[in-house]
Design a protein around this motif. Structure first.
Motif, mmCIF file in Angstrom:
data_model
loop_
_atom_site.group_PDB
_atom_site.id
_atom_site.type_symbol
_atom_site.label_atom_id
_atom_site.label_comp_id
_atom_site.label_asym_id
_atom_site.label_seq_id
_atom_site.Cartn_x
_atom_site.Cartn_y
_atom_site.Cartn_z
ATOM 1 N N UNK A 298 0.670 -1.269 -0.185
ATOM 2 C CA UNK A 298 -0.033 0.088 0.152
ATOM 3 C C UNK A 298 0.754 1.286 0.096
ATOM 4 N N UNK A 299 2.078 1.221 0.353
ATOM 5 C CA UNK A 299 2.890 2.269 0.578
ATOM 6 C C UNK A 299 3.869 2.545 -0.833
ATOM 7 N N UNK A 300 3.954 1.550 -1.798
ATOM 8 C CA UNK A 300 4.793 1.859 -2.599
ATOM 9 C C UNK A 300 3.804 1.845 -4.097
ATOM 10 N N UNK A 301 2.677 0.918 -4.150
ATOM 11 C CA UNK A 301 1.917 1.166 -5.384
ATOM 12 C C UNK A 301 0.533 1.772 -4.922
ATOM 13 N N UNK A 302 0.494 3.363 -5.250
ATOM 14 C CA UNK A 302 -0.552 4.004 -4.969
ATOM 15 C C UNK A 302 -1.394 4.390 -6.276
ATOM 16 N N UNK A 303 -2.452 5.172 -6.153
ATOM 17 C CA UNK A 303 -3.609 5.161 -7.196
ATOM 18 C C UNK A 303 -3.029 6.284 -8.153
ATOM 19 N N UNK A 304 -2.123 7.100 -7.931
ATOM 20 C CA UNK A 304 -1.733 8.270 -8.764
ATOM 21 C C UNK A 304 -0.363 7.893 -9.431
ATOM 22 N N UNK A 305 0.749 7.216 -8.829
ATOM 23 C CA UNK A 305 1.570 6.984 -9.429
ATOM 24 C C UNK A 305 2.361 5.877 -8.560
ATOM 25 N N UNK A 306 3.537 5.300 -9.165
ATOM 26 C CA UNK A 306 4.261 4.325 -8.521
ATOM 27 C C UNK A 306 5.554 4.604 -8.290
ATOM 28 N N UNK A 307 6.267 4.465 -7.058
ATOM 29 C CA UNK A 307 7.625 4.873 -6.868
ATOM 30 C C UNK A 307 8.455 3.744 -7.294
ATOM 31 N N UNK A 308 9.005 3.608 -8.571
ATOM 32 C CA UNK A 308 9.826 2.804 -9.181
ATOM 33 C C UNK A 308 10.945 2.458 -8.376
ATOM 34 N N UNK A 309 11.639 3.271 -8.091
ATOM 35 C CA UNK A 309 12.943 3.127 -7.393
ATOM 36 C C UNK A 309 12.850 2.164 -6.119
ATOM 37 N N UNK A 310 11.589 2.506 -5.274
ATOM 38 C CA UNK A 310 11.502 1.978 -4.121
ATOM 39 C C UNK A 310 11.075 0.307 -4.474
ATOM 40 N N UNK A 311 10.373 0.341 -5.620
ATOM 41 C CA UNK A 311 9.593 -0.742 -6.020
ATOM 42 C C UNK A 311 10.831 -1.885 -6.299
ATOM 43 N N UNK A 312 11.810 -1.213 -7.176
ATOM 44 C CA UNK A 312 12.966 -1.797 -7.525
ATOM 45 C C UNK A 312 13.705 -2.297 -6.485
ATOM 46 N N UNK A 313 13.879 -1.786 -5.418
ATOM 47 C CA UNK A 313 14.571 -2.164 -4.119
ATOM 48 C C UNK A 313 14.024 -3.509 -3.652
ATOM 49 N N UNK A 314 12.464 -3.032 -3.404
ATOM 50 C CA UNK A 314 11.790 -4.128 -2.553
ATOM 51 C C UNK A 314 11.760 -5.532 -3.479
ATOM 52 N N UNK A 316 13.963 -6.514 -5.373
ATOM 53 C CA UNK A 316 15.365 -7.161 -5.515
ATOM 54 C C UNK A 316 15.463 -7.909 -4.112
ATOM 55 N N UNK A 317 14.930 -7.359 -3.191
ATOM 56 C CA UNK A 317 15.028 -7.907 -1.796
ATOM 57 C C UNK A 317 14.570 -9.032 -1.841
ATOM 58 N N UNK A 318 13.060 -9.114 -2.433
ATOM 59 C CA UNK A 318 12.395 -10.478 -2.506
ATOM 60 C C UNK A 318 13.112 -11.501 -3.194
ATOM 61 N N UNK A 319 13.661 -11.172 -4.302
ATOM 62 C CA UNK A 319 14.456 -12.134 -5.152
ATOM 63 C C UNK A 319 15.794 -12.507 -4.496
ATOM 64 N N UNK A 320 16.352 -11.701 -3.698
ATOM 65 C CA UNK A 320 17.392 -12.183 -2.978
ATOM 66 C C UNK A 320 17.117 -13.194 -1.880
ATOM 67 N N UNK A 321 16.088 -12.860 -1.187
ATOM 68 C CA UNK A 321 15.491 -13.762 0.074
ATOM 69 C C UNK A 321 15.278 -14.955 -0.733
ATOM 70 N N UNK A 322 14.465 -15.193 -1.838
ATOM 71 C CA UNK A 322 13.936 -16.303 -2.541
ATOM 72 C C UNK A 322 15.365 -17.076 -2.750
ATOM 73 N N UNK A 323 16.217 -16.430 -3.379
ATOM 74 C CA UNK A 323 17.290 -17.074 -3.764
ATOM 75 C C UNK A 323 18.238 -18.010 -2.606
ATOM 76 N N UNK A 324 18.351 -17.160 -1.383
ATOM 77 C CA UNK A 324 19.162 -17.579 -0.278
ATOM 78 C C UNK A 324 18.235 -18.856 0.002
ATOM 79 N N UNK A 325 16.877 -18.676 0.379
ATOM 80 C CA UNK A 325 15.971 -19.833 0.727
ATOM 81 C C UNK A 325 16.114 -21.044 -0.287
ATOM 82 N N UNK A 326 16.273 -20.784 -1.385
ATOM 83 C CA UNK A 326 16.144 -22.054 -2.357
ATOM 84 C C UNK A 326 17.639 -22.749 -2.274
ATOM 85 N N UNK A 327 18.707 -21.782 -2.008
ATOM 86 C CA UNK A 327 19.940 -22.276 -1.716
ATOM 87 C C UNK A 327 19.706 -23.064 -0.343
#
Length: 335
Positions: A298-314, A316-327
């Motif tokens: 709710x804080x990154x994807x809003x009705x008017x606009x999307x905070x792409x840099x913040x979204x990219x960081x999040x 990336x964090x999700x992918x990193x966490x998934x990669x660590x857990x898969x390993x």
């Protein structure tokens, strides 16, 4: 009307000339003779049969009561001049049920009384009298000539033991297809398969129980030397051996079927374990992603606009966490 049909008591005189049928009123005279063997067969222990057992033969009231009622287990009772024996034979019923078909015997010096105990109404008279009719047919055909009550009883009980053995063979023929279905993995309907599997085991357990108890009964009879003529004692020992063999064969098939059941359980448990591991892996990988998305969504994807840099960081964090857990899951051997 034939007296034997009206009273439900079949009176026979077995001699070298074959089998002679007699009415009940001549039973006393037949017992007083010194020639031939008297065989009284009672398909149904009704009032007239009870009168014959009590007044003409003078059997013990408890033994007569055992003929009227159903007996849960085989038994043997030794009296002064005769032996009372209760045995069971198996008969397949509906839904995998095994009927205990009772056969009672009074074995005397010159007579044998066979009483077909109460049975479930679903059991046909032919099934209840299978052994006695088979032996009667052998005598009438001249293939059997019993000289004593113990020889006649031996023939009937041998037929009963052979029927138990045939029952085991029939059940064994059902074990083979079950084993093939387990090893091939083509079970069909699992519920129906389990019913067939355990119904077959139940049938084998039932006949094993009958044979084992019959063996114990005739083991006891072999020890009753005072009421069994010496020349008939080997017959009792042979019946004991027959029941022991049937019980051994049935127990062997039970162990084989239990091995099939263990194989089926091991395969099923393995499949469940693999499925649980996969579900756990999916949960481990998706749970952090779900947590992050629920917090930041709710804080990154809003009705008017999307905070792409913040979204990219999040992301990336999700992918990193998934990669660590898969390993980590790979190191644990989960996949």
């Amino acid at each position: 009307m034939d007296a034997r049909v009206a009273t439900g008591v079949d009176v026979r005189l077995v001699s070298d000339n074959g089998v002679e049928e007699h009415p009940v009123r001549e039973l006393g005279g037949l017992l007083a003779r010194d020639d031939g063997l008297v065989w009284v067969d009672i398909p149904n222990c009704d009032e007239e049969a009870v009168r014959v057992l009590s007044e003409i033969f003078g059997f013990h009231p408890l033994a007569i009561q055992a003929c009227i009622e159903r007996n849960a287990v085989p038994k043997v009772r030794a009296y002064r001049d005769h032996i009372f024996v209760v045995l069971h034979a198996p008969e397949v019923g509906k839904g995998g049920h095994v009927h205990y078909v009772e056969l009672d015997q009074f074995i005397g010096p010159r007579y044998l009384v066979t009483v077909h105990g109460p049975v479930n109404p679903a059991v046909t008279p032919e099934a209840a009298q299978r052994e006695t009719r088979a032996v009667l047919g052998r005598i009438q055909a001249g293939r059997l000539g019993p000289r004593s009550a113990f020889e006649l009883s031996y023939a009937i009980v041998s037929a009963l033991a052979q029927g138990q053995e045939a029952f085991v063979e029939t059940a064994t023929r059902e074990v083979w297809p079950l084993e093939q279905r387990v090893t091939s993995g083509h079970l069909g309907d699992p519920e129906q398969f389990l019913e067939e599997l355990f119904a077959t085991r139940h049938a084998l357990l039932a006949v094993s129980n009958m044979a084992t108890l019959g063996h114990q009964v005739y083991r006891r009879m072999s020890a009753l030397a005072r009421v069994i003529p010496p020349d008939c004692q080997p017959l009792m020992a042979d019946i004991e051996d027959q029941f022991d063999r049937v019980a051994g064969v049935a127990d062997g098939q039970i162990r084989y079927l239990e091995g099939v059941i263990e194989f089926y359980k091991a395969r099923t448990d393995t499949k469940v374990t693999i499925a649980a591991e996969r579900l756990a892996l999916i949960a481990v990988i998706t749970l952090p992603i779900t947590a992050l998305s629920s917090v930041y969504g709710m804080n990154i994807i809003v009705n008017d606009r999307t905070d792409f840099p913040h979204l990219a960081v999040v992301l990336a964090a999700m992918i990193a966490i998934s990669a660590v857990l898969l390993r980590w899951a790979k190191q644990q051997g989960w996949w």
